[in-house]
Design a protein around this motif. Structure first.
Motif, PDB file in Angstrom:
ATOM      1  N   PRO A  36      -7.443   0.649  -5.269  1.00 56.84           N
ATOM      2  CA  PRO A  36      -8.748   1.246  -5.506  1.00 56.84           C
ATOM      3  C   PRO A  36      -8.749   2.116  -6.746  1.00 56.84           C
ATOM      4  O   PRO A  36      -7.895   2.955  -6.922  1.00 56.84           O
ATOM      5  CB  PRO A  36      -8.995   2.074  -4.248  1.00 56.84           C
ATOM      6  CG  PRO A  36      -8.062   1.534  -3.250  1.00 56.84           C
ATOM      7  CD  PRO A  36      -6.863   1.096  -4.035  1.00 56.84           C
ATOM      8  N   THR A  80       0.761  15.201  -1.469  1.00 53.32           N
ATOM      9  CA  THR A  80       1.249  15.637  -2.777  1.00 53.32           C
ATOM     10  C   THR A  80       0.403  15.143  -3.954  1.00 53.32           C
ATOM     11  O   THR A  80       0.190  15.917  -4.882  1.00 53.32           O
ATOM     12  CB  THR A  80       2.739  15.296  -2.961  1.00 53.32           C
ATOM     13  OG1 THR A  80       3.049  14.151  -2.202  1.00 53.32           O
ATOM     14  CG2 THR A  80       3.604  16.425  -2.519  1.00 53.32           C
ATOM     15  N   PRO A  81      -0.109  13.914  -3.944  1.00 53.71           N
ATOM     16  CA  PRO A  81      -0.997  13.564  -5.063  1.00 53.71           C
ATOM     17  C   PRO A  81      -2.250  14.433  -5.109  1.00 53.71           C
ATOM     18  O   PRO A  81      -2.811  14.677  -6.184  1.00 53.71           O
ATOM     19  CB  PRO A  81      -1.338  12.086  -4.825  1.00 53.71           C
ATOM     20  CG  PRO A  81      -0.892  11.754  -3.466  1.00 53.71           C
ATOM     21  CD  PRO A  81       0.162  12.735  -3.094  1.00 53.71           C
ATOM     22  N   VAL A  84      -1.768  17.415  -7.248  1.00 52.16           N
ATOM     23  CA  VAL A  84      -1.930  17.151  -8.680  1.00 52.16           C
ATOM     24  C   VAL A  84      -3.409  17.226  -9.047  1.00 52.16           C
ATOM     25  O   VAL A  84      -3.787  17.883 -10.024  1.00 52.16           O
ATOM     26  CB  VAL A  84      -1.362  15.747  -9.021  1.00 52.16           C
ATOM     27  CG1 VAL A  84      -1.564  15.432 -10.490  1.00 52.16           C
ATOM     28  CG2 VAL A  84       0.111  15.678  -8.642  1.00 52.16           C
ATOM     29  N   LEU A 146      -5.865   9.638   1.046  1.00 50.02           N
ATOM     30  CA  LEU A 146      -6.137  10.877   0.307  1.00 50.02           C
ATOM     31  C   LEU A 146      -5.284  10.891  -0.955  1.00 50.02           C
ATOM     32  O   LEU A 146      -4.164  10.413  -0.922  1.00 50.02           O
ATOM     33  CB  LEU A 146      -5.788  12.099   1.168  1.00 50.02           C
ATOM     34  CG  LEU A 146      -6.620  12.318   2.427  1.00 50.02           C
ATOM     35  CD1 LEU A 146      -6.112  13.554   3.168  1.00 50.02           C
ATOM     36  CD2 LEU A 146      -8.102  12.458   2.115  1.00 50.02           C
ATOM     37  N   GLY A 164      -7.313   7.526  -4.110  1.00 48.39           N
ATOM     38  CA  GLY A 164      -5.977   7.637  -4.693  1.00 48.39           C
ATOM     39  C   GLY A 164      -6.033   8.282  -6.057  1.00 48.39           C
ATOM     40  O   GLY A 164      -7.107   8.568  -6.589  1.00 48.39           O
TER      41      GLY A 164
ATOM     42  N   SER B  44      -1.049  -1.153  -2.523  1.00 49.80           N
ATOM     43  CA  SER B  44      -1.665   0.033  -1.930  1.00 49.80           C
ATOM     44  C   SER B  44      -2.034   1.009  -3.039  1.00 49.80           C
ATOM     45  O   SER B  44      -1.413   1.015  -4.090  1.00 49.80           O
ATOM     46  CB  SER B  44      -0.682   0.717  -0.988  1.00 49.80           C
ATOM     47  OG  SER B  44      -0.247  -0.186  -0.020  1.00 49.80           O
ATOM     48  N   PRO B  45      -3.017   1.855  -2.795  1.00 55.71           N
ATOM     49  CA  PRO B  45      -3.370   2.856  -3.804  1.00 55.71           C
ATOM     50  C   PRO B  45      -2.286   3.924  -3.909  1.00 55.71           C
ATOM     51  O   PRO B  45      -1.507   4.112  -2.972  1.00 55.71           O
ATOM     52  CB  PRO B  45      -4.671   3.454  -3.264  1.00 55.71           C
ATOM     53  CG  PRO B  45      -4.616   3.222  -1.805  1.00 55.71           C
ATOM     54  CD  PRO B  45      -3.853   1.948  -1.602  1.00 55.71           C
ATOM     55  N   PHE B  46      -2.254   4.616  -5.044  1.00 52.99           N
ATOM     56  CA  PHE B  46      -1.354   5.758  -5.178  1.00 52.99           C
ATOM     57  C   PHE B  46      -1.990   6.915  -4.415  1.00 52.99           C
ATOM     58  O   PHE B  46      -2.656   7.782  -4.999  1.00 52.99           O
ATOM     59  CB  PHE B  46      -1.137   6.116  -6.646  1.00 52.99           C
ATOM     60  CG  PHE B  46      -0.298   5.109  -7.376  1.00 52.99           C
ATOM     61  CD1 PHE B  46       0.980   4.818  -6.950  1.00 52.99           C
ATOM     62  CD2 PHE B  46      -0.789   4.444  -8.478  1.00 52.99           C
ATOM     63  CE1 PHE B  46       1.763   3.883  -7.606  1.00 52.99           C
ATOM     64  CE2 PHE B  46      -0.023   3.508  -9.151  1.00 52.99           C
ATOM     65  CZ  PHE B  46       1.257   3.223  -8.708  1.00 52.99           C
ATOM     66  N   ALA B  47      -1.828   6.876  -3.122  1.00 50.24           N
ATOM     67  CA  ALA B  47      -2.479   7.860  -2.252  1.00 50.24           C
ATOM     68  C   ALA B  47      -1.694   7.980  -0.955  1.00 50.24           C
ATOM     69  O   ALA B  47      -0.822   7.163  -0.673  1.00 50.24           O
ATOM     70  CB  ALA B  47      -3.908   7.404  -1.950  1.00 50.24           C
ATOM     71  N   CYS B  48      -2.012   9.007  -0.176  1.00 57.23           N
ATOM     72  CA  CYS B  48      -1.358   9.200   1.116  1.00 57.23           C
ATOM     73  C   CYS B  48      -2.201   8.565   2.218  1.00 57.23           C
ATOM     74  O   CYS B  48      -3.402   8.823   2.305  1.00 57.23           O
ATOM     75  CB  CYS B  48      -1.193  10.691   1.409  1.00 57.23           C
ATOM     76  SG  CYS B  48      -0.013  11.479   0.326  1.00 57.23           S
ATOM     77  N   ARG B 131       5.871  -0.390  -8.772  1.00 52.17           N
ATOM     78  CA  ARG B 131       5.081  -0.989  -9.846  1.00 52.17           C
ATOM     79  C   ARG B 131       4.700   0.074 -10.888  1.00 52.17           C
ATOM     80  O   ARG B 131       4.947   1.274 -10.680  1.00 52.17           O
ATOM     81  CB  ARG B 131       3.813  -1.633  -9.265  1.00 52.17           C
ATOM     82  CG  ARG B 131       2.816  -0.653  -8.705  1.00 52.17           C
ATOM     83  CD  ARG B 131       1.520  -1.358  -8.314  1.00 52.17           C
ATOM     84  NE  ARG B 131       0.463  -0.395  -8.126  1.00 52.17           N
ATOM     85  CZ  ARG B 131       0.069   0.061  -6.938  1.00 52.17           C
ATOM     86  NH1 ARG B 131       0.656  -0.342  -5.838  1.00 52.17           N
ATOM     87  NH2 ARG B 131      -0.916   0.936  -6.866  1.00 52.17           N
ATOM     88  N   PHE B 137       3.687   8.736 -10.693  1.00 58.14           N
ATOM     89  CA  PHE B 137       3.314   9.328  -9.411  1.00 58.14           C
ATOM     90  C   PHE B 137       4.425  10.261  -8.925  1.00 58.14           C
ATOM     91  O   PHE B 137       4.160  11.371  -8.476  1.00 58.14           O
ATOM     92  CB  PHE B 137       3.074   8.209  -8.379  1.00 58.14           C
ATOM     93  CG  PHE B 137       2.738   8.713  -7.002  1.00 58.14           C
ATOM     94  CD1 PHE B 137       1.432   9.023  -6.665  1.00 58.14           C
ATOM     95  CD2 PHE B 137       3.727   8.893  -6.046  1.00 58.14           C
ATOM     96  CE1 PHE B 137       1.118   9.489  -5.403  1.00 58.14           C
ATOM     97  CE2 PHE B 137       3.428   9.357  -4.782  1.00 58.14           C
ATOM     98  CZ  PHE B 137       2.111   9.656  -4.461  1.00 58.14           C
ATOM     99  N   ALA B 140       4.457  13.392 -10.945  1.00 56.64           N
ATOM    100  CA  ALA B 140       3.349  14.283 -10.600  1.00 56.64           C
ATOM    101  C   ALA B 140       3.546  14.892  -9.224  1.00 56.64           C
ATOM    102  O   ALA B 140       3.294  16.075  -9.015  1.00 56.64           O
ATOM    103  CB  ALA B 140       2.038  13.505 -10.639  1.00 56.64           C
ATOM    104  N   LYS B 141       4.008  14.091  -8.302  1.00 58.13           N
ATOM    105  CA  LYS B 141       4.102  14.541  -6.912  1.00 58.13           C
ATOM    106  C   LYS B 141       5.364  15.339  -6.655  1.00 58.13           C
ATOM    107  O   LYS B 141       5.376  16.247  -5.841  1.00 58.13           O
ATOM    108  CB  LYS B 141       4.032  13.321  -6.000  1.00 58.13           C
ATOM    109  CG  LYS B 141       5.062  13.208  -4.920  1.00 58.13           C
ATOM    110  CD  LYS B 141       4.891  12.002  -4.063  1.00 58.13           C
ATOM    111  CE  LYS B 141       5.896  12.076  -2.929  1.00 58.13           C
ATOM    112  NZ  LYS B 141       5.533  11.485  -1.712  1.00 58.13           N
TER     113      LYS B 141
END
Lengths: 184, 148
Positions: A36, A80-81, A84, A146, A164, B44-48, B131, B137, B140-141
């Motif tokens: 997304p 954690t993202p 940021v 999230l 994301g 998957s998105p770079f998200a939790c 990827r 990520f 940053a994280k």
């Protein structure tokens, strides 16, 4: 009469594999583009209203922000993202406030609100933080991932959503688009 | 007339196949099985993923395992597509690293996670790659993770 039915059935037989292939392709395209990004909403949907408390206990509604371009960011302290993005959001809030932008963070932490307050203080958050809940998350599509951000027009319509973390430039471009649409 | 019935039966079967195909595809993707007919790429998105861990697991992952592993980490190697972290190769640390890894892959499914015990009694390595964008990520994280 029978010949007519036969022709219709024959046409169905001929077209069925084509429909099948086309439908499968649509689904596959949808899945392969599952990373997304910022998605522009067309037609614009009305942002669901809510009533949530600030860290100070004041009740705030989405409708309170009518007339302002709004960045509504769902986050959590453990994400954690999201940390940021929190820094970016403080920066954007400072830089775009006089251009009519309001930034609101909705925390979806499920623990002690003090954790959210401590986090906001530690991160020097300069925008409004609300204590969210499952109902509000569900109203905005479940917010399974999230961070998740909704770009809301002064009329209360969702102009774009972002799931994301991408880049700060991408985020800022979405804000510029939102503010641009405000003046159109 | 028989031709008509046969043709109708074929049409019904094909239309049924139309209706089922997308769901079969979705199921195979959801279960992370190998799709038989069509290769479906999932990112998957770079998200939790908020549904990946329970509140208790999250507390364990972020407030206990993470800080403990960071304190045990001996060194960090920067890779082209991620980072590798060195740990002592004792049994307890191995258990902590694998417990962390199994939770991390649920929360952040875009990671390639590799736990490796080096030969001749060498150290334990935890490698996080993925990827394009994964390394950024992590940067940053995880500043606490990658600072030497």
């Amino acid at each position: 009469m029978n010949r007519r039915i036969l022709r219709v059935v024959s046409a169905a037989i001929t077209l069925a594999p084509v429909i099948n292939l086309a439908w499968s392709s649509i689904r596959i395209v949808g899945m392969t583009s599952a990373v997304p990004n910022t998605v522009v909403s067309r037609p614009l949907k009305t942002a669901p209203d809510f009533e949530l408390q600030t860290l100070a206990g004041r009740v705030v509604r989405l409708s309170d922000f009518r007339g302002q371009a709004l960045v509504l960011n769902f986050w959590a302290t453990w994400c954690t993202p999201c940390r940021v993005e929190t820094r970016w959001l403080s920066d954007f809030s400072a830089r775009y406030k006089d251009k009519g932008l309001e930034v609101v963070g909705i925390s979806l932490d499920d623990g002690n609100p003090q954790v959210v307050a401590d986090f906001a203080r530690e991160m020097k958050v300069n925008y409004l933080v609300l204590l969210g809940n499952q109902q509000v998350g569900d109203a905005y599509g479940g917010t399974r991932f999230l961070p998740q951000t909704f770009f809301i027009t002064p009329e209360g319509k969702i102009s774009a959503t972002s799931v994301g973390i991408k880049t700060k430039d991408d985020f800022e471009n979405s804000i510029r688009q939102l503010l641009k649409s405000e003046h159109q | 007339m028989n031709v008509l019935i046969t043709a109708a039966a074929i049409a019904v079967m094909e239309l049924a196949a139309c209706a089922c195909t997308p769901f079969a595809l979705l199921e195979s993707v959801g279960a992370q099985q190998q799709p038989s007919a069509v290769q479906v790429k999932r990112e998957s998105p770079f998200a939790c993923d908020t549904k990946a861990l329970t509140a208790q697991q999250r507390k364990r992952h972020f407030e206990e395992l993470g800080p403990t592993l960071r304190s045990l980490r001996r060194s960090v190697r920067e890779l082209a597509d991620g980072y590798e972290f060195e740990f002592p190769a004792d049994e307890k640390t191995f258990q902590l690293v694998t417990e962390w890894a199994i939770q991390e892959r649920l929360c952040c499914p875009f990671f390639d996670i590799n736990v490796r015990l080096e030969c001749e009694g060498g150290p334990l390595w935890l490698r996080l790659t993925g990827r394009e964008g994964t390394k950024d990520f992590i940067k940053a994280k995880g500043t606490d993770w990658i600072k030497q």
